[in-house]
Design a protein around this motif. Structure first.
Motif, short mmCIF file in Angstrom:
data_model
loop_
_atom_site.label_atom_id
_atom_site.label_comp_id
_atom_site.label_asym_id
_atom_site.label_seq_id
_atom_site.Cartn_x
_atom_site.Cartn_y
_atom_site.Cartn_z
N UNK A 34 0.84 -1.04 -0.01
CA UNK A 34 0.02 0.15 0.07
C UNK A 34 0.63 1.21 -0.13
N UNK A 35 1.41 1.40 -1.14
CA UNK A 35 2.28 2.71 -1.24
C UNK A 35 1.46 4.07 -1.18
N UNK A 36 2.01 5.01 -0.57
CA UNK A 36 1.44 6.42 -0.75
C UNK A 36 1.58 6.91 -2.10
N UNK A 37 0.72 7.74 -2.60
CA UNK A 37 0.94 8.50 -3.80
C UNK A 37 2.18 9.19 -4.03
N UNK A 38 2.66 8.95 -4.99
CA UNK A 38 3.89 9.78 -5.44
C UNK A 38 5.27 9.19 -4.85
N UNK A 39 5.17 8.01 -3.94
CA UNK A 39 6.27 7.45 -3.18
C UNK A 39 6.72 6.18 -3.84
N UNK A 40 6.03 5.65 -4.98
CA UNK A 40 6.50 4.42 -5.66
C UNK A 40 6.35 4.58 -7.10
N UNK A 41 7.36 3.78 -7.71
CA UNK A 41 7.13 4.03 -9.30
C UNK A 41 7.89 2.87 -9.89
N UNK A 42 7.17 1.71 -10.56
CA UNK A 42 7.76 0.44 -11.02
C UNK A 42 7.78 0.80 -12.58
N UNK A 43 9.08 0.56 -13.28
CA UNK A 43 8.95 0.57 -14.60
C UNK A 43 10.07 -0.39 -15.36
N UNK A 44 9.76 -0.46 -16.47
CA UNK A 44 10.60 -1.63 -17.28
C UNK A 44 11.21 -1.21 -18.25
N UNK A 45 12.56 -1.55 -18.33
CA UNK A 45 13.52 -1.11 -19.60
C UNK A 45 13.73 -2.01 -20.78
N UNK A 46 13.97 -1.64 -21.84
CA UNK A 46 14.25 -2.48 -23.01
C UNK A 46 15.61 -2.68 -23.51
N UNK A 47 16.31 -2.58 -22.72
CA UNK A 47 17.98 -3.00 -22.97
C UNK A 47 18.25 -4.15 -22.00
N UNK A 48 19.40 -4.37 -21.84
CA UNK A 48 20.00 -5.43 -20.83
C UNK A 48 21.03 -4.82 -20.15
N UNK A 49 20.65 -4.70 -18.81
CA UNK A 49 21.31 -4.24 -17.85
C UNK A 49 22.51 -5.17 -17.27
N UNK A 50 23.69 -4.89 -17.49
CA UNK A 50 24.70 -5.81 -17.06
C UNK A 50 25.03 -5.92 -15.58
N UNK A 51 24.45 -4.95 -14.64
CA UNK A 51 24.40 -5.21 -13.41
C UNK A 51 23.34 -5.03 -12.39
N UNK A 52 23.18 -5.63 -11.25
CA UNK A 52 22.18 -5.13 -10.43
C UNK A 52 22.51 -3.90 -9.58
#
Length: 543
Positions: free
Chosen positions: A468-486
């Motif tokens: 239950x995130x507060x508004x404006x406090x959380x954002x989940x996105x997906x990228x279309x490249x390949x990230x070589x690290x965490x």
């Protein structure tokens, strides 16, 4: 690594004319140059000082841009004041005490110590006069399995040795010295082993034996040990407090350790002469452990580096016990316990490395380099650094970049749930988009099917969305490249774990601090922000 013994000189007209008349002076010069260029990048050269050869070595080392620490030059004290000025270009100069006023005996003593100083892979003979014959005899006695290359094409003594011995005829004709040395010397790097030459076992052990009295400057000895451990590694060091096993004969263990060591470090403080061991003995007693260690090292011809704890001085030869008097001839290193300690210890480490031919880590340079880029921690995995959990819990802004994020999300559920309830904290997470063209790369890395891999990304997505995130406090996105690290990016640190394409379980963690003004933290943050801004929101319809 390869150690080569060089026996060379430019014949003089006033000496034996047969050497002078057959010598190829230009050939001698070119052969020495080629030897420097071929050997020094991957090994060392040891030779006796000579008025013509020493300047040539200095010139060619400089021209090749190589370190002079790869060359060790032996000189007899009989010729004090007669050495060429270029001798100062070399850091590894061994001066062997003269034998009275006897020139011949002094040269023999110097040559004996020189050829026994390490286990050589080969001897290269270039030009030379009558002294070369004695050097070769001594060399073969101490290094019976080493290769011998008398370059007959350079004339002089080398030609005589080649003619009298059973040597390859090519050595008399081949003038392409660089090619010759590469063919004849470089393969020797892979032929050394304790099985082919048992005497080389001590060389391979690369032990640094520390001889000291526990009652004399124990704090200094411990401090010195810590720095040597950083430079050479724990397994390369021997001191009785760490390596003598209870229940076994200590004398036998010490003797065995000395036979396997490459150099003996003798720590000498102001009270070294008068210091009394736990058994009541002093340096003058043959049953004294320090006495026995030095005597055995001298007997075995193990290199010795006396270390003087300032303001201690080297003990005079006439005050040392008879068995130990040769110790006075060794050049000592001085360590200042306060101001100057860092520079002194670095010089000592470099010297030990050169004398014993042991590789070392210039940890002080490593520390400076890490400090410059803000690298403060390296761990074998995320789990080994508790700072990660503390930062996730306390940082105001958290930016996480993962591929599928499954393992990270599963193990951080409680922390993420806590962040969801805090209005003052923002959490941004970027995963690989399930519709990315790079999904096949992730499939290859994790050895999973496309459906399974998308299901794991969805699992991370669903878990994160369930809080239950507060508004404006959380954002989940997906990228279309390949990230070589965490990446876990907080207000203070960047935690980076690089990926391997071959599945390897836990991966190493690097932690970078924001406090380094020109450090990588800032570049990593900029890169992560660009990745986040170019990513797209992930919704159920993408699965």
């Amino acid at each position: 690594m390869i150690d080569v013994f060089l026996s060379a000189s430019v014949p003089l007209p006033q000496r034996d004319r047969r050497f002078f008349e057959t010598a190829d002076i230009l050939g001698i010069r070119e052969a020495v140059k080629a030897l420097v260029e071929v050997v020094l990048p991957i090994g060392s050269i040891t030779c006796g000082g000579h008025p013509a050869i020493t300047p040539l070595l200095a010139l060619f080392v400089c021209e090749a841009g190589l370190g002079a620490d790869g060359v060790t030059i032996y000189q007899s004290a009989f010729f004090a004041g007669q050495t060429p000025p270029e001798i100062t270009d070399f850091v590894n100069v061994r001066v062997v005490p003269a034998v009275g006023n006897d020139r011949g005996a002094s040269l023999t003593a110097m040559r004996e110590e020189m050829v026994a100083s390490r286990h050589f892979a080969a001897a290269v003979i270039i030009g030379g006069m009558e002294g070369v014959f004695e050097e070769l005899d001594l060399f073969v006695r101490h290094n019976p399995t080493a290769a011998v290359l008398p370059l007959a094409s350079t004339g002089a003594a080398a030609a005589v040795i080649h003619q009298k011995g059973n040597y390859d005829k090519q050595l008399a004709r081949d003038l392409t010295f660089p090619s010759l040395f590469r063919r004849r010397l470089l393969p020797l790097r892979d032929t050394w082993s304790p099985k082919t030459y048992p005497g080389i076992r001590r060389y391979l052990m690369s032990k640094v034996f520390i001889s000291y009295r526990r009652a004399e400057a124990p704090a200094f000895t411990a401090r010195l040990y810590d720095h040597l451990e950083l430079a050479f590694g724990e397994k390369a060091l021997f001191r009785d407090i760490d390596n003598i096993l209870a229940g076994k004969n200590a004398d036998e263990q010490l003797e065995s350790a000395l036979k396997e060591c490459a150099v003996l470090i003798v720590i000498i403080g102001e009270g070294w002469f008068e210091a009394i061991s736990a058994s009541g003995s002093t340096i003058h007693d043959e049953i004294d452990y320090v006495h026995m260690e030095i005597a055995k090292a001298l007997e075995l011809k193990i290199p010795i580096v006396p270390v003087l704890l300032y303001p201690a001085s080297m003990p005079p030869r006439d005050k040392l016990p008879t068995q130990l008097r040769a110790l006075a001839a060794y050049q000592a290193a001085i360590i200042r316990p306060e101001h100057g300690f860092d520079s002194d210890i670095r010089l000592l480490i470099e010297r030990i490395s050169a004398v014993a031919n042991i590789d070392h880590v210039r940890y002080w340079q490593l520390i400076e380099d890490c400090r410059a880029i803000g690298l403060v921690t390296i761990k074998s995995s995320f789990d080994k650094d508790q700072t990660v959990l503390e930062e996730i819990q306390t940082t105001k802004d958290l930016l996480v970049v993962m591929n599928d994020g499954r393992s990270w999300v599963d193990t951080k559920r409680e922390l993420l749930a806590q962040r969801a309830t805090d209005l003052n904290k923002t959490t941004r997470i970027v995963l690989l988009h399930p519709e990315s063209d790079f999904m096949h790369v992730l499939i290859r890395k994790n050895k999973k099917s496309l459906d399974v891999q998308r299901a794991e990304i969805k699992r991370s997505h669903d878990t994160l969305k369930s809080y239950k995130w507060h508004a404006g406090c959380f954002d989940l996105r997906g990228h279309h490249g390949f990230n070589p690290y965490s990446l876990i990016l907080t207000d203070t640190y960047a935690f980076v774990s690089t990926y391997f394409f071959n599945e390897s379980g836990q991966l190493p963690l690097f932690r970078y601090s924001r406090l380094a003004p020109n450090g990588l933290y800032h570049s990593i943050r900029d890169d992560a922000e660009r990745l986040f801004n170019g990513a797209h929101p992930i919704s159920d319809e993408h699965f």
